[in-house]
Scaffold this motif. Structure first.
Motif, PDB file in Angstrom:
ATOM      1  N   SER A  16       0.835  -1.210   0.000  1.00 36.72           N
ATOM      2  CA  SER A  16       0.000   0.000   0.000  1.00 36.72           C
ATOM      3  C   SER A  16       0.860   1.247   0.000  1.00 36.72           C
ATOM      4  O   SER A  16       1.995   1.245   0.504  1.00 36.72           O
ATOM      5  CB  SER A  16      -0.897   0.025   1.247  1.00 36.72           C
ATOM      6  N   ARG A  18       0.098   5.776   0.186  1.00 37.54           N
ATOM      7  CA  ARG A  18      -0.878   6.863   0.292  1.00 37.54           C
ATOM      8  C   ARG A  18      -0.266   8.114  -0.320  1.00 37.54           C
ATOM      9  O   ARG A  18       0.808   8.559   0.106  1.00 37.54           O
ATOM     10  CB  ARG A  18      -1.251   7.117   1.747  1.00 37.54           C
ATOM     11  N   ARG A  65      -9.701  -1.075  -4.886  1.00 30.76           N
ATOM     12  CA  ARG A  65      -8.339  -1.070  -4.346  1.00 30.76           C
ATOM     13  C   ARG A  65      -7.892   0.329  -3.906  1.00 30.76           C
ATOM     14  O   ARG A  65      -7.148   0.471  -2.939  1.00 30.76           O
ATOM     15  CB  ARG A  65      -7.354  -1.587  -5.395  1.00 30.76           C
ATOM     16  N   GLN A  80      -5.525   6.711  -1.250  1.00 33.61           N
ATOM     17  CA  GLN A  80      -5.062   5.501  -0.563  1.00 33.61           C
ATOM     18  C   GLN A  80      -5.054   4.365  -1.569  1.00 33.61           C
ATOM     19  O   GLN A  80      -6.105   4.040  -2.145  1.00 33.61           O
ATOM     20  CB  GLN A  80      -5.981   5.171   0.612  1.00 33.61           C
ATOM     21  N   ASN A  82      -4.245   0.446  -2.148  1.00 33.87           N
ATOM     22  CA  ASN A  82      -4.031  -0.859  -1.545  1.00 33.87           C
ATOM     23  C   ASN A  82      -3.933  -1.925  -2.627  1.00 33.87           C
ATOM     24  O   ASN A  82      -4.341  -1.703  -3.778  1.00 33.87           O
ATOM     25  CB  ASN A  82      -5.173  -1.192  -0.582  1.00 33.87           C
ATOM     26  N   SER A  83      -3.412  -3.065  -2.235  1.00 32.16           N
ATOM     27  CA  SER A  83      -3.284  -4.204  -3.166  1.00 32.16           C
ATOM     28  C   SER A  83      -2.635  -3.755  -4.478  1.00 32.16           C
ATOM     29  O   SER A  83      -3.136  -4.068  -5.574  1.00 32.16           O
ATOM     30  CB  SER A  83      -4.656  -4.814  -3.435  1.00 32.16           C
TER      31      SER A  83
END
Length: 122
Positions: A16, A18, A65, A80, A82-83
Motif C-alpha cells: 500500500s 498513500r 483497491r 489511498q 491498496n493491493s
C-alpha cells in the motif's frame, strides 16, 4: 495556485501507498480534485476524482483497491492505494479544478502538480 504532491515511492506488489496533494494560493473555491497517472509510453489517464460535494469516480482498473478522499477546509486530496500491482507503476499527478481569485472576480482554472513516482515491484 500551487499544487504539491507527496507520498510516492517503491513498494512490493500487494502493498500500500498513500498519496497526498495540497493546493494553495489565490483559491476562491475548488470544484473538483483528482489523481491521474502516466506510465512510460502511455497516455495520462484518470485514476480517481472527487467533487466538492464528495462524489467520487474511479478507473475500472483501480475500483475496490484505491480510495480518494479530500478535506475541503484544507484544500487537500489523498489517494489511498491498496493491493498494488506492477501495472500501477506510473507517475501520479494531482489535478485541481478551481476558481482562482483575481481581486473581486474569479476565473475557473485547472492546475497540475509536478508528479510523484509510484513503482510497484513484482
Amino acid at each position: 495556485v500551487h499544487v504539491v504532491e507527496s507520498g510516492g515511492g517503491l513498494v512490493q506488489a500487494g502493498g500500500s501507498l498513500r498519496l497526498s496533494c495540497a493546493a494553495s494560493g489565490s483559491i476562491f473555491s475548488i470544484n473538483a480534485m483528482g489523481w491521474y497517472r502516466q506510465a512510460p509510453g502511455k497516455q495520462r489517464e484518470l485514476v480517481a476524482g472527487i467533487t466538492s460535494g464528495g462524489s467520487t469516480n474511479y478507473a475500472d482498473s483501480v475500483k475496490g483497491r484505491f480510495t480518494i478522499s479530500r478535506d475541503n477546509a484544507k484544500n487537500t486530496v489523498a489517494l489511498q492505494m491498496n493491493s498494488l500491482k506492477p501495472e500501477d507503476t506510473a507517475v501520479y499527478y494531482c489535478n485541481v479544478d478551481c476558481n482562482e481569485e483575481y481581486g473581486k472576480a474569479y476565473a475557473r482554472r485547472e492546475y497540475w502538480g509536478q508528479g510523484t513516482q509510484v513503482t510497484v515491484s513484482s
